[in-house]
Design an enzyme around this catalytic site. Structure first.
Site, PDB file in Angstrom:
ATOM      1  N   LEU A 124       0.864  -1.172   0.000  1.00 41.57           N
ATOM      2  CA  LEU A 124       0.000   0.000   0.000  1.00 41.57           C
ATOM      3  C   LEU A 124       0.901   1.223   0.000  1.00 41.57           C
ATOM      4  O   LEU A 124       2.004   1.194   0.548  1.00 41.57           O
ATOM      5  CB  LEU A 124      -0.893   0.025   1.254  1.00 41.57           C
ATOM      6  CG  LEU A 124      -1.862  -1.143   1.452  1.00 41.57           C
ATOM      7  CD1 LEU A 124      -2.593  -0.988   2.787  1.00 41.57           C
ATOM      8  CD2 LEU A 124      -2.855  -1.230   0.311  1.00 41.57           C
ATOM      9  N   ASP A 125       0.444   2.306  -0.617  1.00 41.57           N
ATOM     10  CA  ASP A 125       1.200   3.549  -0.548  1.00 41.57           C
ATOM     11  C   ASP A 125       1.459   3.905   0.909  1.00 41.57           C
ATOM     12  O   ASP A 125       0.659   3.583   1.792  1.00 41.57           O
ATOM     13  CB  ASP A 125       0.425   4.690  -1.213  1.00 41.57           C
ATOM     14  CG  ASP A 125       0.271   4.488  -2.709  1.00 41.57           C
ATOM     15  OD1 ASP A 125       1.099   3.769  -3.299  1.00 41.57           O
ATOM     16  OD2 ASP A 125      -0.680   5.045  -3.284  1.00 41.57           O
ATOM     17  N   LYS A 126       2.549   4.588   1.156  1.00 41.94           N
ATOM     18  CA  LYS A 126       2.924   4.966   2.521  1.00 41.94           C
ATOM     19  C   LYS A 126       1.773   5.631   3.263  1.00 41.94           C
ATOM     20  O   LYS A 126       1.514   5.343   4.432  1.00 41.94           O
ATOM     21  CB  LYS A 126       4.146   5.888   2.480  1.00 41.94           C
ATOM     22  CG  LYS A 126       4.627   6.338   3.853  1.00 41.94           C
ATOM     23  CD  LYS A 126       5.853   7.236   3.741  1.00 41.94           C
ATOM     24  CE  LYS A 126       6.323   7.700   5.108  1.00 41.94           C
ATOM     25  NZ  LYS A 126       7.522   8.586   5.026  1.00 41.94           N
ATOM     26  N   THR A 128      -1.453   5.433   2.596  1.00 37.70           N
ATOM     27  CA  THR A 128      -2.722   4.698   2.536  1.00 37.70           C
ATOM     28  C   THR A 128      -2.749   3.695   3.685  1.00 37.70           C
ATOM     29  O   THR A 128      -1.785   2.956   3.884  1.00 37.70           O
ATOM     30  CB  THR A 128      -2.874   3.958   1.192  1.00 37.70           C
ATOM     31  OG1 THR A 128      -2.913   4.919   0.136  1.00 37.70           O
ATOM     32  CG2 THR A 128      -4.150   3.133   1.161  1.00 37.70           C
TER      33      THR A 128
END
Length: 309
Positions: A124-126, A128
């Site tokens: 997951l994006d940092k 998110t």
């Protein structure tokens, strides 16, 4: 001659790419003056290259608390907080999920993904939040990787958006690749890139104007992924004119003043995106597993404020 090329000849043990990175870090000087541009013309004089200490080849365990949803001998499922990167990368070598997993699981983590991201099969994006799974054995790693490769994974995200996509539900099917204007961003492409498919449904619309057919000021949108491209949901919702609130990269345009005030009051400092559901067949036991978590406090507070508009 370009400076980086001249330095590469003077320091044959260092590649031009390495020297360019050292220039960017301010580690190269000429007669005591810091040099930063590798494309600049090389000038005569005494050049000094300061090599920083060598970083450890392996990520180090860090005792970072984890919200564990499930764990057995083969895999672990966690609810990742916003602000935690999945694995070490330049500029973010510590405080990652990998560092936390190394401390939590010890040597049991799978190493198929390489030393930089043991056990990580997706990310997951940092900024998110939400449900992630990591492998603890090579067998589980291979099985999970195969599931993600064939998209045999249930993945649903909750997003709070500026405005709302229209129609209220549908499928976004595009090609996604690197933006030609900014290589750090992804974009919907007319040709090239990779196929990206997102199903979405507007679950709640906030501050709907009385005028017939007028768009709401914000919405809660559930997005189900059928592919897993980088920044897919963020790019797709932005392409529908409903970027995710708080998204500094893809959230072009400013929300209505009331929505902007709600974002500030909720203390949201990241994109309002949460990986709410992750379901898959256990790659070793064959058991059907499904995990669901609610958005964290910053998103929950923002949603409550939007509902009151």
């Amino acid at each position: 001659m370009r400076l980086d090329k001249a330095l590469a000849q003077a320091f044959p043990t260092l590649s031009r790419a390495r020297l360019q990175a050292l220039l960017a870090e301010g580690a190269v000087s000429r007669e005591g003056q810091i040099l930063t541009s590798g494309s600049a013309k090389a000038q005569p004089g005494l050049h000094v290259v300061c090599l920083p200490p060598v970083a450890p080849a392996l990520p180090q365990p860090e005792a970072i608390p984890l919200m564990v949803l499930y764990e057995d001998a083969d895999l672990i499922v966690i609810d990742k907080p916003a602000g935690m990167a999945a694995h070490p990368a330049p500029g973010c070598e510590t405080g990652t999920l990998v560092n936390a997993l190394l401390a939590h699981c010890g040597d049991s983590l799978s190493g198929i993904g390489g030393v930089a991201r043991p056990g990580i099969v997706h990310r997951l994006d940092k900024d998110t939040s939400g449900v992630m799974v990591a492998a603890k054995t090579d067998r589980a790693h291979a099985g999970l990787s195969a599931l993600f490769a064939t998209h045999d994974i249930e993945r649903t995200y909750i997003a709070l958006t500026r405005g709302a996509p229209s129609p209220a539900s549908g499928r976004i099917q595009t090609q996604i690749g690197r933006s030609s204007s900014d290589r750090k961003k992804m974009a919907v492409l007319r040709s090239g890139g990779r196929e990206a498919i997102t199903d979405y449904v507007v679950q709640n619309a906030f501050a709907v104007p009385a005028k017939a057919g007028a768009a709401p000021l914000a919405a809660r949108v559930a997005c189900t992924l059928h592919t897993g491209r980088t920044h897919q949901i963020r790019v797709h919702l932005a392409s529908k004119g409903a970027p995710i609130l708080g998204d500094a990269v893809y959230g072009s345009g400013s929300p209505a003043l009331s929505v902007k005030a709600a974002v500030a009051e909720a203390g949201l400092t990241r994109q309002a995106l949460h990986a709410a559901v992750l379901g898959f067949v256990h790659p070793v036991t064959g058991e059907n597993l499904r995990f669901e978590t609610a958005p964290p406090p910053d998103m929950a507070a923002l949603e409550a404020l939007l509902a009151a508009l």
